[in-house]
Structure formats: structure tokens, C-alpha cells
Motif scaffolding. Structure first.
Motif, PDB file in Angstrom:
ATOM      1  N   ASN A 138       0.826  -1.192   0.000  1.00  0.00           N
ATOM      2  CA  ASN A 138       0.000   0.000   0.000  1.00  0.00           C
ATOM      3  C   ASN A 138       0.869   1.254   0.000  1.00  0.00           C
ATOM      4  N   PHE A 139       1.774   1.280  -0.980  1.00  0.00           N
ATOM      5  CA  PHE A 139       2.628   2.456  -1.207  1.00  0.00           C
ATOM      6  C   PHE A 139       3.489   2.703   0.037  1.00  0.00           C
ATOM      7  N   ILE A 140       3.403   3.858   0.649  1.00  0.00           N
ATOM      8  CA  ILE A 140       4.284   4.160   1.784  1.00  0.00           C
ATOM      9  C   ILE A 140       3.661   3.778   3.126  1.00  0.00           C
ATOM     10  N   PHE A 141       2.525   3.049   3.092  1.00  0.00           N
ATOM     11  CA  PHE A 141       1.844   2.716   4.355  1.00  0.00           C
ATOM     12  C   PHE A 141       2.690   1.771   5.207  1.00  0.00           C
ATOM     13  N   ARG A 142       3.180   0.708   4.589  1.00  0.00           N
ATOM     14  CA  ARG A 142       3.997  -0.252   5.340  1.00  0.00           C
ATOM     15  C   ARG A 142       5.302  -0.438   4.583  1.00  0.00           C
ATOM     16  N   THR A 143       6.381   0.079   5.119  1.00  0.00           N
ATOM     17  CA  THR A 143       7.671   0.050   4.429  1.00  0.00           C
ATOM     18  C   THR A 143       8.731  -0.547   5.349  1.00  0.00           C
ATOM     19  N   VAL A 144       9.902  -0.810   4.790  1.00  0.00           N
ATOM     20  CA  VAL A 144      10.950  -1.387   5.638  1.00  0.00           C
ATOM     21  C   VAL A 144      11.752  -0.299   6.362  1.00  0.00           C
ATOM     22  N   GLU A 145      11.790   0.887   5.790  1.00  0.00           N
ATOM     23  CA  GLU A 145      12.480   2.017   6.434  1.00  0.00           C
ATOM     24  C   GLU A 145      11.458   3.129   6.586  1.00  0.00           C
ATOM     25  N   PHE A 146      11.308   3.648   7.790  1.00  0.00           N
ATOM     26  CA  PHE A 146      10.319   4.708   8.003  1.00  0.00           C
ATOM     27  C   PHE A 146      10.758   5.567   9.181  1.00  0.00           C
ATOM     28  N   GLU A 147      10.020   6.655   9.384  1.00  0.00           N
ATOM     29  CA  GLU A 147      10.360   7.541  10.505  1.00  0.00           C
ATOM     30  C   GLU A 147       9.253   7.499  11.545  1.00  0.00           C
ATOM     31  N   GLN A 148       9.660   7.485  12.791  1.00  0.00           N
ATOM     32  CA  GLN A 148       8.685   7.554  13.873  1.00  0.00           C
ATOM     33  C   GLN A 148       8.830   8.878  14.621  1.00  0.00           C
ATOM     34  N   MET A 149       7.697   9.358  15.096  1.00  0.00           N
ATOM     35  CA  MET A 149       7.685  10.533  15.982  1.00  0.00           C
ATOM     36  C   MET A 149       7.074   9.999  17.281  1.00  0.00           C
ATOM     37  N   GLU A 150       7.925   9.808  18.273  1.00  0.00           N
ATOM     38  CA  GLU A 150       7.447   9.159  19.498  1.00  0.00           C
ATOM     39  C   GLU A 150       7.685  10.044  20.719  1.00  0.00           C
ATOM     40  N   HIS A 151       6.732   9.947  21.639  1.00  0.00           N
ATOM     41  CA  HIS A 151       6.851  10.665  22.911  1.00  0.00           C
ATOM     42  C   HIS A 151       6.513   9.705  24.030  1.00  0.00           C
ATOM     43  N   GLN A 152       7.429   9.593  25.003  1.00  0.00           N
ATOM     44  CA  GLN A 152       7.185   8.731  26.162  1.00  0.00           C
ATOM     45  C   GLN A 152       7.054   9.611  27.397  1.00  0.00           C
ATOM     46  N   LEU A 153       5.930   9.470  28.085  1.00  0.00           N
ATOM     47  CA  LEU A 153       5.725  10.202  29.335  1.00  0.00           C
ATOM     48  C   LEU A 153       6.034   9.253  30.487  1.00  0.00           C
ATOM     49  N   PHE A 154       6.897   9.708  31.409  1.00  0.00           N
ATOM     50  CA  PHE A 154       7.252   8.896  32.578  1.00  0.00           C
ATOM     51  C   PHE A 154       6.458   9.447  33.760  1.00  0.00           C
ATOM     52  N   CYS A 155       5.609   8.607  34.337  1.00  0.00           N
ATOM     53  CA  CYS A 155       4.715   9.133  35.380  1.00  0.00           C
ATOM     54  C   CYS A 155       4.535   8.113  36.509  1.00  0.00           C
ATOM     55  N   HIS A 156       3.811   8.513  37.540  1.00  0.00           N
ATOM     56  CA  HIS A 156       3.495   7.608  38.643  1.00  0.00           C
ATOM     57  C   HIS A 156       2.355   6.698  38.200  1.00  0.00           C
ATOM     58  N   ALA A 157       2.404   5.442  38.620  1.00  0.00           N
ATOM     59  CA  ALA A 157       1.378   4.465  38.198  1.00  0.00           C
ATOM     60  C   ALA A 157      -0.040   4.954  38.497  1.00  0.00           C
ATOM     61  N   ASP A 158      -0.195   5.670  39.634  1.00  0.00           N
ATOM     62  CA  ASP A 158      -1.550   6.096  40.024  1.00  0.00           C
ATOM     63  C   ASP A 158      -2.148   7.089  39.034  1.00  0.00           C
TER      64      ASP A 158
END
Ligand code: GAP
Length: 468
Positions: free
Chosen positions: A211-231
Motif C-alpha cells: 500500500n505504497f508508503i503505508f507499510r515500508t521497511v524504512e520509516f520515521e517515527q515521531m514518538e513521545h514517552q511520558l514517565f509518570c506515577h502508576a496512580d
């Protein structure tokens, strides 16, 4: 005027190639399957998406900072993350035509309400047999048993062939955030909750890309991880689900009717919640991004394998704990594709003529303005000066080739919101004509007032429901 926003993926692919958005990778050598190069307009669009994401998730996001981790990391990163042991696709081959197919995707394309991610091989095979799902290529029902293929790209580090270390190209950017958790927290003196954002390349040896560029072997991710208290984690999870929805609809302007949430019913053992946002692509609903409650899984595993503490000492309560992670993970190319599909319109005009118009949000458009001298003769100097002046504030292109009508159409097709035409009257009245991409209306504006007028048009764009 009649407008249609229905478009096939083949039309999008042809438009991307012809207009300089995306080219097949290594095309002159007959390509390398499933790789793509981004052309002059594609790289502008990508950069605009990245800048907007960075502003939303890092620079204006409370207690968030950025990171630019390496693509190559110690092999143990992927042992601890579970990718060495379990990052695999369930594949089967058609014994008649040898086509390799992903069993979970075959089931999902048979019934789009099913999410077969995480099903066991037995469950997948049982469903395929029960529903007699045939090979999509040759129509036969003659499958090999399902086998699991690891998706990580393997490479080697070392100078001689006999003395090399096996390492991997990262399959997700997230692990840099986890292994640098204490570095970032201490160097920036951050208090939980805080977030780390990253934009970068990831690689997956997808066996059934497409499906064109939908699923490729090389791609870019924009990720954000929030570190927080479980509660507090579930409250942050809901907030980040809403945050990515707002970013995609309000900031980027993708139409909400083409978007939906898809909560995962089946979760990996450590996750408390996971949800995808899906876009209605021309080939059906497809995952755009994911919001994940990853619990303490990643930091705990890295602590166990590295023997380095990943604990955080809360200065207020004196409590020590491993923070819970809420992740927002967006694939850049999927967003790029959704933006193009959403913006693509064909219009039949009052005179029976048709035009293709890419109704891109001005903040995304590769060029925001095109400067056009009506004729080259006698107008080039004034038009070039205007082009240079506007470049100080906007992304601008210049076109003096062909009839003015053809030039307007060319800009419509690549989504340029405004054309600014310099004509012979300009030399006397110091005014130019602004031509609006969406309404095709033309208005005369003094050159001195032009920047303010352009900003005014762009600012009101979203308020007017995505019309210039
Ligand atoms: N860190 C979590 C993670 O990587 P994921 O669901 O595997 O989660 C997140 O991937 C996003 O990355 C997806 O929602 C998608 O936008 C993008 N993505 C994943 N695999 C991709 C591929 N092969 N080609 C293009 N984009 C992909």
C-alpha cells in the motif's frame, strides 16, 4: 462547482511521482522493493509535519524535552526490550504460487472488524481453515503451516568477516528514551511526570509490505514517552489519546469523519491499555498511530539486564519507584499519506473544465505562495524582488513558464494556497493580485500590505473549516 474527494491509491502514487513528492527507491536499477525516496515537495511536507509535531509534543508540551538517539545500539537493548525473542510476523506461503502472506492481515482483510494482532498460530490457522481464506494472488487454498519471522534488520559491526558482532537497526525509536531515562532526568533535573520526544528512522524487515508508503521497511517515527506515577497513568493515557486526536484534526486539519479510534481488546501482558487511531485510506481503514500504556515493563527489563537502577526518587514523598510509561507513537509516512489522501479533490468547474486541487492546510503546504509574473518581459525584476522579500517570511516558489491558467492549475495540484501575480499595473500602483486556491477568487492588494494579508488568510483557515 462539483467536488469529489474520492481518490484511488494509484492516483495518489502517480501524483506523488509526477509532482515530486515520492519516487520509487533505486528506480533506475528497477527499484528495491518497498523503498521510497522523498522528492523536493515530499521533503518539504515531511519537514512541516515534523516541525508541527515537535512543537506540539516537545517544545510546548509541559515538562517535555527532546532526544536524538542512535540507530545502532547495544544488542542487549533488543534483548531487554523483547525484540530479539519475540518481534515476529506470522507468515505462510501459498504452495501453488509461492506468494508469502501475513496470516493476521489476511484475516483482517476478510473481516475489517477483526484485529488478529497477537493471535496464536493455532488461532490464526483455525480461522483461516474455518473461513476457507484463499491466497489473494492465485485464489487457491493450499497453505504451508504458519511460521514466525523476526522483523529486525540484522547487521554486523567489525572489520573482518570472522570477527564481527551482530547488531540491529532499531525497529522503534522508543528504546533510546528508555535507556536514556536516567541520563535525561538527572542532566535536566526533571521531576516525574516528564516526557521525552524523538523523531527518527526505524527499520523493520516487513515480509508483506505494501500500500505504497503505508507499510515500508524504512520509516520515521515521531514518538513521545511520558514517565509518570502508576496512580496517574490512566489519566495521562486518556490525555495523550485526546492530544494526538486534536493534533491531527485541529492542527493538521485532517477531517474527523475519516478518523476513528480503535481500542485494542487483546493487550500484551504488561500493558494496561492501548489504542490506535485509524484513517480511512483509499484501500480501507489503516492504523495511523498508537497510544500505549506500557506499564513499568521497559524500564524494569533494562534495569534487570543492565544492572543499572531505573528508579526515580520522588523528592516530595521520598518514595522510590520505577515510573510507568505512556507512549504516543506516530509513523511519519502514514501521516504524510493520510494528509495527501485527505487533501486530494477533483472539481468540475462551471465552464465544464476539471481541476485537481490539493486542499492542504497552509502550514503543511510545500509552498505557501507562488509568485508569477504575468509576462516575463518587463516584469521579471519586480516579481523576483517580491519573491525574495516574501521568502523571508513564507515558503515561496516562482513560476514564469506557460499560460497563467496552466500555472494556477500546477499550483492547485501541489496545494499552494496562494498565487501572487505581478502584472503591468503593478509597476504603477505597487499592487498585486492574490489568487485563492480553494475559492479561485482574485483580490488586488498593495505590496506593502501583502505579508499581513497573507497571515490573515492563513490564520483564518482553520476557523473557516479548512477553506482559505
Ligand atoms: N514504540 C511503539 C511502536 O513502535 P508500533 O505500533 O509498532 O509501536 C508505531 O508502531 C507506529 O509506527 C504505527 O502506528 C505506524 O504509524 C508506524 N509504523 C509501524 N510500522 C511501520 C511500517 N512498517 N511502515 C511505516 N510505518 C510504520
Amino acid at each position: 462547482m462539483m467536488t469529489t474527494d474520492k481518490v484511488s491509491i494509484d492516483t495518489i502514487i502517480a501524483m506523488c511521482k509526477n509532482r515530486g513528492f515520492v519516487f520509487q527507491g533505486s528506480e533506475i536499477y528497477d527499484g528495491l522493493a518497498n523503498t521510497w525516496d522523498y522528492g523536493p515537495l515530499g521533503v518539504e511536507l515531511k519537514n512541516h509535519i515534523k516541525q508541527l509535531w515537535w512543537r506540539e509534543f516537545v517544545t510546548t508540551n509541559d515538562n517535555s524535552v527532546g532526544l536524538d538517539g542512535g540507530i545502532l545500539m547495544n544488542r542487549n537493548v533488543w534483548v531487554a526490550s523483547g525484540h530479539v525473542g519475540g518481534f515476529a510476523d506470522p507468515l505462510m506461503d501459498c504452495k501453488d504460487c509461492q506468494t508469502r502472506t501475513r496470516a493476521d492481515k489476511l484475516i483482517e482483510s476478510h473481516d475489517e472488524n477483526i484485529n488478529a494482532d497477537g493471535w496464536t498460530n493455532q488461532a490464526l490457522e483455525a480461522y483461516i481453515n474455518q473461513h476457507h481464506l484463499v491466497c489473494p494472488k492465485c485464489g487457491k487454498f493450499n497453505w504451508t503451516p504458519i511460521r514466525q519471522f523476526n522483523l529486525m534488520f540484522e547487521t554486523h559491526r567489525g572489520v573482518t568477516q570472522n570477527n564481527t558482532d551482530q547488531i540491529f537497526l532499531r525497529p522503534e525509536t522508543a528504546q533510546s528514551e528508555f535507556i536514556n531515562f536516567t541520563n535525561v532526568q538527572r542532566s535536566m533535573r526533571l521531576k516525574v511526570p516528564f516526557g521525552i520526544g524523538q523523531i527518527g528512522k526505524a527499520f523493520r524487515n516487513e515480509i508483506t509490505p505494501g500500500n505504497f508508503i503505508f507499510r515500508t521497511v524504512e520509516f520515521e517515527q515521531m514518538e513521545h514517552q511520558l514517565f509518570c506515577h502508576a496512580d496517574d497513568a490512566m489519566a495521562h493515557y486518556e490525555k495523550y489519546k485526546q492530544k494526538i486526536w486534536n493534533f491531527i484534526t485541529n492542527t493538521l486539519g485532517i477531517r474527523a469523519e475519516n478518523l476513528r479510534f480503535h481500542d485494542h481488546e487483546k493487550l500484551v501482558f504488561y500493558a494496561k491499555a492501548a489504542c490506535d487511531m485509524e484513517y480511512h485510506f483509499p484501500f480501507g481503514w489503516g492504523e495511523l498511530n498508537g497510544t500505549h500504556h506500557r506499564g513499568v515493563h521497559d524500564l524494569t527489563n533494562h534495569q534487570n539486564l543492565s544492572k543499572k537502577s531505573m528508579e526515580y526518587l520522588d523528592p516530595m514523598t521520598n518514595q522510590k519507584f520505577i515510573p510507568t510509561v505512556i507512549e504516543s507513537s506516530q509513523g511519519l509516512e502514514r501521516l504524510f499519506l493520510a494528509i495527501l489522501c485527505d487533501a486530494y479533490h477533483t472539481e468540475t468547474l462551471a465552464d465544464g473544465d476539471t481541476r485537481v486541487v490539493l486542499k492542504l492546510n497552509p502550514i503543511l503546504a510545500p509552498y505557501q505562495i507562488c509568485v508569477l509574473p504575468l509576462q516575463k518581459k518587463g516584469l521579471t525584476e519586480t516579481a523576483t524582488q517580491l519573491y525574495r522579500d516574501l521568502q523571508q517570511q513564507f515558503t515561496v516558489t516562482y513560476d514564469d513558464a506557460g499560460s497563467i491558467g496552466k500555472r494556477y492549475r500546477r499550483q492547485d495540484e501541489i496545494g499552494t494556497p496562494l498565487c501572487v501575480t505581478v502584472d503591468y499595473d503593478t509597476l504603477n500602483d505597487q499592487a498585486v493580485t492574490i489568487r485563492n486556491r480553494d475559492t479561485m477568487e482574485q483580490t488586488r492588494v498593495k505590496i506593502a500590505d501583502l505579508p499581513a494579508k497573507v497571515i490573515d488568510i492563513f490564520t483564518s483557515y482553520n476557523k473557516k473549516k479548512n477553506i482559505l
